[in-house]
Design an enzyme around this catalytic site. Structure first.
Site, PDB file in Angstrom:
ATOM      1  N   ALA A  70       0.813  -1.228   0.000  1.00  0.00           N
ATOM      2  CA  ALA A  70       0.000   0.000   0.000  1.00  0.00           C
ATOM      3  C   ALA A  70       0.839   1.267   0.000  1.00  0.00           C
ATOM      4  O   ALA A  70       0.316   2.356   0.215  1.00  0.00           O
ATOM      5  CB  ALA A  70      -0.936  -0.007   1.207  1.00  0.00           C
ATOM      6  N   GLU A 122       6.317   1.842  -6.705  1.00  0.00           N
ATOM      7  CA  GLU A 122       7.746   2.188  -6.813  1.00  0.00           C
ATOM      8  C   GLU A 122       8.610   0.973  -6.470  1.00  0.00           C
ATOM      9  O   GLU A 122       9.622   0.713  -7.126  1.00  0.00           O
ATOM     10  CB  GLU A 122       8.064   3.368  -5.884  1.00  0.00           C
ATOM     11  CG  GLU A 122       7.352   4.636  -6.341  1.00  0.00           C
ATOM     12  CD  GLU A 122       7.608   5.846  -5.447  1.00  0.00           C
ATOM     13  OE1 GLU A 122       7.408   5.727  -4.223  1.00  0.00           O
ATOM     14  OE2 GLU A 122       7.996   6.899  -5.979  1.00  0.00           O
ATOM     15  N   GLU A 142      -0.847   9.346  -4.715  1.00  0.00           N
ATOM     16  CA  GLU A 142      -0.182  10.479  -4.047  1.00  0.00           C
ATOM     17  C   GLU A 142      -0.938  11.791  -4.289  1.00  0.00           C
ATOM     18  O   GLU A 142      -1.102  12.601  -3.380  1.00  0.00           O
ATOM     19  CB  GLU A 142       1.263  10.622  -4.552  1.00  0.00           C
ATOM     20  CG  GLU A 142       2.237   9.620  -3.949  1.00  0.00           C
ATOM     21  CD  GLU A 142       2.306   8.300  -4.706  1.00  0.00           C
ATOM     22  OE1 GLU A 142       1.388   8.011  -5.502  1.00  0.00           O
ATOM     23  OE2 GLU A 142       3.275   7.561  -4.481  1.00  0.00           O
TER      24      GLU A 142
HETATM   25  C1  1HE Z   1      -2.078   1.588   5.971  1.00  0.00           C
HETATM   26  C2  1HE Z   1      -1.825   1.902   4.619  1.00  0.00           C
HETATM   27  C3  1HE Z   1      -0.800   2.855   4.366  1.00  0.00           C
HETATM   28  C4  1HE Z   1      -3.426   0.483   4.678  1.00  0.00           C
HETATM   29  N1  1HE Z   1      -0.141   3.363   5.421  1.00  0.00           N
HETATM   30  N2  1HE Z   1      -1.392   2.128   6.973  1.00  0.00           N
HETATM   31  N3  1HE Z   1      -0.905   4.722  -0.683  1.00  0.00           N
HETATM   32  C5  1HE Z   1      -2.203   4.837  -0.484  1.00  0.00           C
HETATM   33  O1  1HE Z   1      -2.780   5.906  -0.578  1.00  0.00           O
HETATM   34  C6  1HE Z   1      -2.939   3.550  -0.183  1.00  0.00           C
HETATM   35  C7  1HE Z   1      -3.618   3.601   1.151  1.00  0.00           C
HETATM   36  N4  1HE Z   1      -4.304   2.353   1.439  1.00  0.00           N
HETATM   37  C8  1HE Z   1      -5.480   2.018   0.841  1.00  0.00           C
HETATM   38  O2  1HE Z   1      -6.006   2.682  -0.045  1.00  0.00           O
HETATM   39  C9  1HE Z   1      -6.135   0.759   1.330  1.00  0.00           C
HETATM   40  O3  1HE Z   1      -5.711   0.530   2.657  1.00  0.00           O
HETATM   41  C10 1HE Z   1      -5.846  -0.502   0.492  1.00  0.00           C
HETATM   42  C11 1HE Z   1      -6.527  -0.370  -0.868  1.00  0.00           C
HETATM   43  C12 1HE Z   1      -4.356  -0.727   0.303  1.00  0.00           C
HETATM   44  C13 1HE Z   1      -6.398  -1.744   1.230  1.00  0.00           C
HETATM   45  O4  1HE Z   1      -7.760  -1.541   1.543  1.00  0.00           O
HETATM   46  P1  1HE Z   1      -8.432  -2.424   2.684  1.00  0.00           P
HETATM   47  O5  1HE Z   1      -9.897  -2.037   2.731  1.00  0.00           O
HETATM   48  O6  1HE Z   1      -8.107  -3.855   2.478  1.00  0.00           O
HETATM   49  O7  1HE Z   1      -7.711  -2.026   4.059  1.00  0.00           O
HETATM   50  P2  1HE Z   1      -7.926  -0.762   5.038  1.00  0.00           P
HETATM   51  O8  1HE Z   1      -9.116  -1.007   5.909  1.00  0.00           O
HETATM   52  O9  1HE Z   1      -7.897   0.519   4.294  1.00  0.00           O
HETATM   53  O10 1HE Z   1      -6.596  -0.811   5.902  1.00  0.00           O
HETATM   54  C14 1HE Z   1      -6.328  -1.902   6.749  1.00  0.00           C
HETATM   55  C15 1HE Z   1      -5.249  -1.478   7.701  1.00  0.00           C
HETATM   56  O11 1HE Z   1      -4.054  -1.197   6.960  1.00  0.00           O
HETATM   57  C16 1HE Z   1      -5.581  -0.186   8.430  1.00  0.00           C
HETATM   58  O12 1HE Z   1      -4.919  -0.244   9.669  1.00  0.00           O
HETATM   59  P3  1HE Z   1      -5.748  -0.504  11.045  1.00  0.00           P
HETATM   60  O13 1HE Z   1      -4.684  -0.467  12.090  1.00  0.00           O
HETATM   61  O14 1HE Z   1      -6.750   0.599  11.131  1.00  0.00           O
HETATM   62  O15 1HE Z   1      -6.375  -1.861  10.876  1.00  0.00           O
HETATM   63  C17 1HE Z   1      -4.913   0.864   7.575  1.00  0.00           C
HETATM   64  O16 1HE Z   1      -4.610   2.043   8.272  1.00  0.00           O
HETATM   65  C18 1HE Z   1      -3.640   0.138   7.176  1.00  0.00           C
HETATM   66  N5  1HE Z   1      -3.073   0.702   5.959  1.00  0.00           N
HETATM   67  N6  1HE Z   1      -2.675   1.214   3.847  1.00  0.00           N
HETATM   68  C19 1HE Z   1      -0.437   3.007   6.675  1.00  0.00           C
HETATM   69  N7  1HE Z   1      -0.445   3.221   3.113  1.00  0.00           N
HETATM   70  C20 1HE Z   1       8.227   7.661  -0.739  1.00  0.00           C
HETATM   71  S1  1HE Z   1       6.811   8.476  -1.070  1.00  0.00           S
HETATM   72  C21 1HE Z   1       5.631   7.312  -1.444  1.00  0.00           C
HETATM   73  C22 1HE Z   1       4.282   7.975  -1.475  1.00  0.00           C
HETATM   74  C23 1HE Z   1       3.167   6.993  -1.215  1.00  0.00           C
HETATM   75  O17 1HE Z   1       3.327   5.821  -1.228  1.00  0.00           O
HETATM   76  S2  1HE Z   1       1.651   7.681  -0.878  1.00  0.00           S
HETATM   77  C24 1HE Z   1       0.738   6.339  -0.211  1.00  0.00           C
HETATM   78  C25 1HE Z   1      -0.116   5.793  -1.222  1.00  0.00           C
END
Ligand code: 1HE
Length: 268
Positions: A70, A122, A142
């Site tokens: 993610a 990435e 992003e």
């Molecule tokens: C996370 C993250 C994360 C999940 N950081 N904790 N990345 C994003 O914008 C993607 C963000 N994530 C999502 O859109 C979704 O989580 C998913 C599509 C990947 C998965 O969905 P789903 O429904 O299976 O899971 P969820 O309910 O959203 O998340 C489950 C848990 O994973 C939850 O934690 P919990 O403790 O509340 O159970 C979420 O917070 C955690 N989680 N994704 C932290 N990304 C060097 S620069 C790079 C720039 C970037 O990469 S920007 C990020 C882009």
């Protein structure tokens, strides 16, 4: 000195070294969708610094759970409330890890599933071969999060899909999957069953090549891509001079000459 890769002390990545030299490295924070926190990035640096010196013949980069990765750990990033220089230094660690992957000389095959988004894309784009399955989808969210890519997407994702598609993905949040994702270059394989099984097969095949040949394929092509055409042709000749005269290749050349080697044929 050869490193014993199984002795690395990692918490967020599990390692399984097979007898044929294939290393299965599995991202292991499925509860957080394998989001990349600072610890995991350091573990990627440690792992891929060691891989080329550990006799590993090929790597399968896999993931626990339904999602490959993610991207940036957004919760950690929010909590840390980082200053610009802190985040810049963190990005340099991402680059350290991903450059070690792309330029390390050991084939890395990524077994993709579910979300391959942001920093997850990435990471995937730093592997040499990407295998997607029916669940796999790609995005650069992003733009919607108020962020920018920091782990090499401007270099590697733009290289895979072209600048215009990358800009569209970031501006509009466009998600690619299935055949379309393959056609634009995000992955080289789309499989009906498990991407892991196919990635493992491909890694086993690559592991049968001579290590020096794989080293050239998995470092020289990337380095040469950064050069002028004039320097590139010189560098290619130097690399070929070393690789194409290696002693270990003589057996394979002899097998071709005496007609015992497999011929190149189209598959099924
Ligand atoms: C996370 C993250 C994360 C999940 N950081 N904790 N990345 C994003 O914008 C993607 C963000 N994530 C999502 O859109 C979704 O989580 C998913 C599509 C990947 C998965 O969905 P789903 O429904 O299976 O899971 P969820 O309910 O959203 O998340 C489950 C848990 O994973 C939850 O934690 P919990 O403790 O509340 O159970 C979420 O917070 C955690 N989680 N994704 C932290 N990304 C060097 S620069 C790079 C720039 C970037 O990469 S920007 C990020 C882009």
């Amino acid at each position: 000195m050869t490193i014993d890769i199984t002795q690395l002390n990692l918490t967020n990545i599990t390692l399984d070294l097979h007898e044929d030299g294939v290393l299965v490295a599995t991202l292991n924070r499925p509860a957080k969708r394998n989001a990349l926190d600072a610890v995991t990035v350091e573990e990627l640096v440690t792992l891929f610094s060691a891989v080329p010196r550990a006799g590993v013949r090929a790597v399968v980069l896999a993931a626990e759970g339904d999602h490959f990765c993610a991207g940036l750990d957004l919760v950690e990033h929010h909590k840390e409330d980082r200053r610009p220089e802190d985040f810049m230094h963190l990005c340099l660690r991402w680059h350290e890890a991903f450059n070690k992957m792309e330029y390390g000389g050991v084939p890395i095959i990524a077994a993709l599933k579910g979300a391959v988004v942001g920093g997850g894309l990435e990471l995937a784009s730093s592997a040499h071969v990407r295998v997607a399955d029916a669940s796999t989808y790609f995005a650069l969210p992003e733009g919607q999060r108020g962020l920018f890519t920091g782990g090499g997407a401007t270099i590697r994702v733009a290289d895979l899909v072209g600048k215009a598609r990358m800009i569209d993905m970031m501006l509009t949040g466009r998600v690619y999957k299935g055949r379309e994702a393959i056609d634009i270059g995000l992955a080289q394989y789309l499989v009906e069953g498990s991407s892991f099984d196919v990635a493992l097969d491909l890694a086993r095949k690559a592991a049968q090549n001579l290590p020096l040949t794989n080293f050239a394929i998995c470092s020289a092509i990337s380095h040469i891509g950064n050069m002028s055409a004039l320097d590139a042709s010189y560098a290619e000749a130097v690399v070929a001079g070393v690789v194409n005269t290696q002693h270990a290749a003589r057996e394979r050349l002899e097998a071709f000459a005496n007609k015992t080697a497999a011929r190149v044929r189209p598959g099924d």
